[in-house]
Design an enzyme around this catalytic site. Sequence first.
Site, PDB file in Angstrom:
ATOM      1  N   ARG A 107      33.789  48.488  97.805  1.00  0.00           N
ATOM      2  CA  ARG A 107      33.238  48.655  99.078  1.00  0.00           C
ATOM      3  C   ARG A 107      33.566  49.934  99.609  1.00  0.00           C
ATOM      4  NH1 ARG A 107      36.159  45.880 102.118  1.00  0.00           N
ATOM      5  NH2 ARG A 107      37.706  44.543 100.798  1.00  0.00           N
ATOM      6  N   LYS A 264      30.191  39.560 102.478  1.00  0.00           N
ATOM      7  CA  LYS A 264      30.861  40.202 103.758  1.00  0.00           C
ATOM      8  C   LYS A 264      29.795  40.573 105.010  1.00  0.00           C
ATOM      9  CE  LYS A 264      34.544  40.494 100.949  1.00  0.00           C
ATOM     10  NZ  LYS A 264      35.479  39.094 101.157  1.00  0.00           N
ATOM     11  N   HIS A 284      37.761  34.884 106.694  1.00  0.00           N
ATOM     12  CA  HIS A 284      37.785  35.361 105.244  1.00  0.00           C
ATOM     13  C   HIS A 284      39.003  34.586 104.808  1.00  0.00           C
ATOM     14  CE1 HIS A 284      39.065  39.106 102.736  1.00  0.00           C
ATOM     15  NE2 HIS A 284      38.329  38.262 102.086  1.00  0.00           N
ATOM     16  N   ASP A 331      36.835  32.316  99.355  1.00  0.00           N
ATOM     17  CA  ASP A 331      36.761  33.799 100.155  1.00  0.00           C
ATOM     18  C   ASP A 331      36.423  33.506 101.645  1.00  0.00           C
ATOM     19  OD1 ASP A 331      37.050  36.462  99.918  1.00  0.00           O
ATOM     20  OD2 ASP A 331      34.991  36.868  99.907  1.00  0.00           O
ATOM     21  N   ARG A 427      34.523  42.594  88.259  1.00  0.00           N
ATOM     22  CA  ARG A 427      34.799  41.250  89.101  1.00  0.00           C
ATOM     23  C   ARG A 427      33.749  40.481  88.086  1.00  0.00           C
ATOM     24  NH1 ARG A 427      35.913  41.103  94.638  1.00  0.00           N
ATOM     25  NH2 ARG A 427      36.648  42.586  95.204  1.00  0.00           N
TER      26      ARG A 427
HETATM   27  C1  OXD Z   1      37.132  41.282  99.296  1.00  0.00           C
HETATM   28  C2  OXD Z   1      36.401  40.431  98.189  1.00  0.00           C
HETATM   29  O1  OXD Z   1      37.130  42.362  99.101  1.00  0.00           O
HETATM   30  O2  OXD Z   1      36.083  39.418  98.499  1.00  0.00           O
HETATM   31  O3  OXD Z   1      37.865  40.721  99.824  1.00  0.00           O
HETATM   32  O4  OXD Z   1      35.530  40.976  97.493  1.00  0.00           O
HETATM   33 MN    MN Z   2      37.265  38.772 100.082  1.00  0.00          MN
END
Ligand code: OXD
Ligand code: MN
Length: 644
Positions: A107, A264, A284, A331, A427
Amino acid sequence: MRILICRYAGEVNKIAKGLAHPNVGLFTHIRGACVVSGNLQTLSPKVRKFIEDNVAICQPDEIHICDGSEKENKQLLCLLQKKGTIMPLTKYENCWLARTNPADTARVESKTLICTEHERDAVPIPKPGIKGTLGHWISPAGMDKAMQERFGNCMKGSTMYVIPFSMGPIQSPLAKIGIQITDSAYVVCSMRIMTRMGQAVLEKLGNNDFVKCLHAVGRPKNGKVEYPHWPCDPERTIILHKPLTQEIVSYGSGYGGNSLLGKKCFALRIGSTIARSEGWLAEHMLILGITNPQGKKRYIAGAFPSQCGKTNLAMLTPTIPGYKAECVGDDIAWMRFDKNGVLRAINPENGFFGVAPGTNHTSNPIAMKTIHKNTIFTNVASTSDGGVYWEGLEHEIDTSKLEVTDWKGNKWVRGESKTTAAHPNSRFCTPANQCPMIDPEWESPEGVPISAILFGGRRPHGIPLIYEARDWKHAVAMGAAIRSQATSAAEFKGTAVMHDPFAMRPFFGYNCGHYIKHWLSMDKPGRKLPKVFHVNWFGRDKNNKFLWPGFGENSRLIDYIMRRIDGEDIAQESPIGLLPKEGSINLEGLATKPDMKALFEIDVPFWLQEVDSIHQYFEEQIGDDLPKEMYDQLVEIKKKLRKL
Ligand code: OXD
Ligand code: MN
């Protein structure tokens, strides 16, 4: 000649001839772009307009309206294989490996912006001379300009995919619908795992409004596409959110939270703004179901910054006999008080987008059982037997007998190569319903009842294993004061301890001070507020060794929490909150007894310093927008510390 060995051999021909025109009842064109899949005529006028407006700007050659079917998924996977974006992992069932452009791996918080008329609605105004760290603002004119500079013709020669998706079970009253436009088939396949996606969503949507999500992988200005299998434009990447119109616009990156816009961008940033106006919470947080040996079941939510083991906790394997854990989400939690005053949570996602390195049969055996079918891996290493490899699997995969290819596609030899085999933010993207401990209620439309909330971070020194908030205001201050070591999920380097209020710092959709006020407003008559705890299983001793065994042994803390929920008198006052009374954490069966004194020590000079740092952070970063109650809490803690 390149020979394509497609996983779905029977599909290849159809694709070669037909991906161009596989499906459809009615062929149509929009401004020269051919609708190659789906039927434009059946879409609501609002969806059609959204597509038409963006076709006019992005100028794709083709439009593919996703139905979410298995057939479509297979076609897209084959297409991605043909382009070299993914390759099959033959050791497993329907698993794939993608390698990104090495400049597109995480990110990008610095390029993630919230667009509002007034800056202060989006971000708090930091003290003069201080750089704000609680998000970035852009004006509506700035957003228009950023879009104009990037999106014109950006899909020329490409297919525009239209993804209707639901965050939350489609029939849940708590769910919300979005439509994502993207030029990445990898994003389509990933969104199909991470959200409920396709025709059923369009049917549910009817002619209602939806969150508008526009994504393009982008093209560098100089025209040089260094990694043709992974086009992107890192220099000009930008992720924009406009809460007023419920719009998300993402350009330049094809990976993770930058491109899977349901996660997100929608579920947290736009979600938090919707939650504020509708009186609920978009957080979150993981959601975990726990049944104790007496058969009593409770649900717990937990907010931890990225890479603090949220997925591991969400898939906890309890070591205490008689306990059972079940996973609702790892998450994100959307939580709302119901008419009986019970806080109910849904997991708006449909899959896990988990960090691979560190995942193994010790840290997370459940994840290991989840990810070996129907999974897209990104930026992990691969082995010559068609498997995956990453740091943390050293004791499970004997690489001496295999050839390993690192995440960049280079030969990698354990003990010789100077770099890691997998990218630290590599991931797995895997369907939640494959998780062997998925909770039977995980898709419950009304959500599961939350009895406790955990806050935590990765803190090597000074923060006890567990302590409890005295009341709601204290609980909110606890969330606002979260700090943790930096994460590789974003662009940061190193292990500096960063403030991360509510583990939401990168994900606030509006001013953090207003967000804290919103949390305070949850305390209304008739509501059963959850108990709130701060946990830290990352404490280290003088030799830098972990003080607490963690992983499945965290069930010992869950047991303590369950007993506190039931009102057991096992907590005692301390200046920072309620600590467990001596002997109240079950340590039976642990081979090595942890140093409980070190785990619960309140080091007064450390804490005075900690409170000062939090105070300074609040003043510098949130200033006048911080509810006064937060300062009061800090003053109170300091007073109590001085009396020790
Ligand atoms: C984070 C994710 O960065 O869940 O929180 O990918
Ligand atoms: Mn996350």
